[in-house]
Design a protein around this motif. Structure first.
Motif, short mmCIF file in Angstrom:
data_model
loop_
_atom_site.label_atom_id
_atom_site.label_comp_id
_atom_site.label_asym_id
_atom_site.label_seq_id
_atom_site.Cartn_x
_atom_site.Cartn_y
_atom_site.Cartn_z
N VAL A 92 54.80 56.03 49.67
CA VAL A 92 53.49 56.54 49.26
C VAL A 92 53.56 56.73 47.62
CG1 VAL A 92 52.72 57.01 51.32
CG2 VAL A 92 53.69 58.93 50.13
N GLY A 93 52.51 57.37 47.19
CA GLY A 93 52.35 57.70 45.72
C GLY A 93 51.07 57.65 45.16
N ASN A 94 50.94 58.19 44.15
CA ASN A 94 49.28 58.46 43.51
C ASN A 94 49.30 57.26 42.48
OD1 ASN A 94 48.51 60.73 45.03
ND2 ASN A 94 49.61 61.99 43.88
N VAL A 95 48.19 56.47 42.43
CA VAL A 95 47.77 55.58 41.22
C VAL A 95 46.51 55.52 41.15
CG1 VAL A 95 49.62 53.93 42.39
CG2 VAL A 95 47.32 54.04 43.75
N ARG A 96 46.21 54.89 40.00
CA ARG A 96 44.76 54.45 39.56
C ARG A 96 44.61 53.20 38.88
NH1 ARG A 96 44.23 58.25 34.18
NH2 ARG A 96 45.88 57.18 33.14
N ARG A 97 43.67 53.03 38.55
CA ARG A 97 43.35 51.63 38.21
C ARG A 97 42.67 51.58 36.73
NH1 ARG A 97 40.51 46.64 41.28
NH2 ARG A 97 41.44 45.71 39.15
N TYR A 98 42.87 50.70 35.83
CA TYR A 98 42.32 50.49 34.50
C TYR A 98 41.27 49.48 34.58
CZ TYR A 98 41.50 49.99 29.45
OH TYR A 98 40.83 49.82 28.19
N LEU A 99 40.21 49.95 34.16
CA LEU A 99 39.05 48.57 34.59
C LEU A 99 38.99 48.03 33.08
CD1 LEU A 99 36.69 51.15 36.34
CD2 LEU A 99 38.39 49.66 37.32
N HIS A 100 39.48 46.86 33.03
CA HIS A 100 39.39 45.88 31.69
C HIS A 100 38.02 45.76 31.23
CE1 HIS A 100 43.57 45.60 33.28
NE2 HIS A 100 43.92 45.80 32.10
N ASP A 101 37.19 45.15 32.13
CA ASP A 101 36.18 44.70 31.76
C ASP A 101 34.95 45.00 32.77
OD1 ASP A 101 36.29 42.98 33.99
OD2 ASP A 101 37.76 41.47 32.89
N GLU A 102 33.73 44.38 32.41
CA GLU A 102 32.51 44.76 33.17
C GLU A 102 32.84 44.46 34.70
OE1 GLU A 102 30.18 46.91 32.38
OE2 GLU A 102 30.63 46.96 30.17
N ASN A 103 33.40 43.21 34.94
CA ASN A 103 33.60 42.74 36.36
C ASN A 103 34.40 43.82 37.15
OD1 ASN A 103 32.01 40.52 36.12
ND2 ASN A 103 33.68 39.22 35.26
N GLU A 104 35.51 44.27 36.64
CA GLU A 104 36.28 45.12 37.18
C GLU A 104 35.79 46.57 37.26
OE1 GLU A 104 40.22 45.47 35.45
OE2 GLU A 104 40.66 43.33 35.46
N ALA A 105 34.96 46.92 36.21
CA ALA A 105 34.20 48.25 36.32
C ALA A 105 32.89 48.36 37.25
CB ALA A 105 33.81 48.71 34.85
N GLU A 106 32.31 47.35 37.33
CA GLU A 106 30.98 47.33 38.25
C GLU A 106 31.21 47.80 39.73
OE1 GLU A 106 27.20 44.70 39.52
OE2 GLU A 106 29.04 43.72 38.54
N PRO A 107 32.16 47.39 40.44
CA PRO A 107 32.28 47.83 42.00
C PRO A 107 32.35 49.69 41.74
CG PRO A 107 33.46 45.93 41.72
CD PRO A 107 33.21 46.40 40.28
N TYR A 108 33.12 50.14 40.82
CA TYR A 108 33.54 51.44 40.78
C TYR A 108 32.33 52.36 40.24
CZ TYR A 108 37.91 49.95 42.11
OH TYR A 108 39.21 49.33 42.62
N GLY A 109 31.32 51.68 39.63
CA GLY A 109 30.18 52.20 38.95
C GLY A 109 30.77 53.01 37.72
N ARG A 110 31.63 52.57 36.88
CA ARG A 110 32.04 53.35 35.86
C ARG A 110 32.32 52.48 34.40
NH1 ARG A 110 35.18 58.07 37.41
NH2 ARG A 110 36.16 57.93 35.32
N PRO A 111 32.27 52.83 33.33
CA PRO A 111 32.27 51.86 32.36
C PRO A 111 33.64 50.98 32.08
CG PRO A 111 31.72 54.13 31.63
CD PRO A 111 32.16 54.13 33.10
N ALA A 112 33.57 50.00 31.46
CA ALA A 112 34.70 49.30 31.33
C ALA A 112 35.68 50.05 30.19
CB ALA A 112 34.23 47.77 30.65
N GLY A 113 36.90 49.81 30.30
CA GLY A 113 37.69 50.64 29.41
C GLY A 113 38.01 51.87 30.01
#
Length: 292
Positions: A92-113
């Motif tokens: 196990v361990g803690n992770v996060r994602r970097y949202l490169h563009d709008e397509n990646e960001a949209e499901p999370y409701g967060r801005p790209a970048g």
């Protein structure tokens, strides 16, 4: 020593072509029924897109013209080391994602970048798969490489690496040629300090060498194709590699040194399948109470 929870890391700089290696590993995992926890190196950048712009502006004001994504200051290498160590011990361990563009960001409701919040990895994965800049990083403060079970370097010759970066950044990110060249020059000290030494710690390196003229990478209009390239594959432990088998399976390949095999560029993914499948299965076999 048994491997409780294997950590596989692919390391290469921006524009190196690590994506093709990641695609090959994904196919191996799918075919062999291996549940991998995938971690992108960009998620361990210290700053999001706007914060990085501000940090770079502040560095320039302080006459620091070498601050870059390649360096220790712009990355969470301690957290990356902690993830590799913790996953290897517990799975196990803690992770996060970097949202490169709008397509990646949209499901999370967060801005790209921007980044998603830190959260625990889903339990039950067979191995951790990392692809990014610092999978074999070692500094005075951290040693990420020591917690990996398989390290792979992707290192095209420098002119080809620059061609890939220039064309990618201009075509897909809208940067000017001048902006891309400025980024390359800014990153060079950190490239030499943090990126290059990693490839002496890897188990195997893949270096693509074009067979067409790349003398001036900044005016190239296309990336040399696989069929316009050879791939030099270097092994840290050549005694355990069945080179006669690889030579028989990879037509037109040859040995350039006792630890290096050279294959036509179009056979790079086949070579990866032949090399990595037994290595991954060996890691799986070493796990106690394996259930895949």
């Amino acid at each position: 020593m048994s491997v409780k929870h294997p950590v596989v890391a692919i390391t290469g700089s921006s524009g190196a072509g690590t994506t093709s290696v990641t695609r090959t590993f994904a196919e191996i995992f799918r075919r062999e029924g291996i549940n991998s926890a995938v971690v992108e190196g960009d998620s361990f950048h210290r700053y999001d897109r706007e914060e990085m712009k501000a940090a770079m502006a502040a560095a320039e004001e302080n006459q620091d013209l070498r601050f870059s994504h390649f360096g220790e200051e712009a990355n969470l290498l301690t957290e990356l080391e902690c993830l590799f160590r913790e996953y290897g011990e517990t799975g196990v361990g803690n992770v996060r994602r970097y949202l490169h563009d709008e397509n990646e960001a949209e499901p999370y409701g967060r801005p790209a970048g921007t980044f998603t919040p830190w959260e625990p990895l889903a339990p039950g994965s067979d191995l951790l798969f990392y692809e990014g800049l610092h999978g074999a990083a070692v500094t005075q403060k951290v040693d990420v490489a020591q917690y990996t079970d398989l390290l792979v370097g992707v290192v095209p010759i420098i002119n080809l690496e620059w061609i890939q970066k220039v064309i990618r950044d201009k075509t897909y990110r809208g940067y000017s040629s001048e902006a891309v060249i400025d980024t390359i020059l800014r990153r060079m000290p950190d490239y030499v300090t943090y990126i290059c030494p990693q490839f002496s710690r890897t188990y195997v390196n893949f270096q693509r060498v074009p067979t067409v003229d790349t003398s001036n990478p900044f005016v190239a209009r296309s990336i040399p194709t696989a069929d316009e390239s050879f791939v030099v594959i270097r092994f840290a432990e050549p005694k355990v590699i069945d080179f006669p088998y690889l030579l028989s399976m990879l037509h037109d390949s040859f040995m350039s040194r006792p630890n290096c095999i050279v294959v036509p560029g179009g056979k790079m993914e086949l070579a990866m399948q032949l090399i990595f499948t037994p290595l991954i299965l060996r890691l799986m076999d070493k796990r106690p109470n394996r259930d895949y």
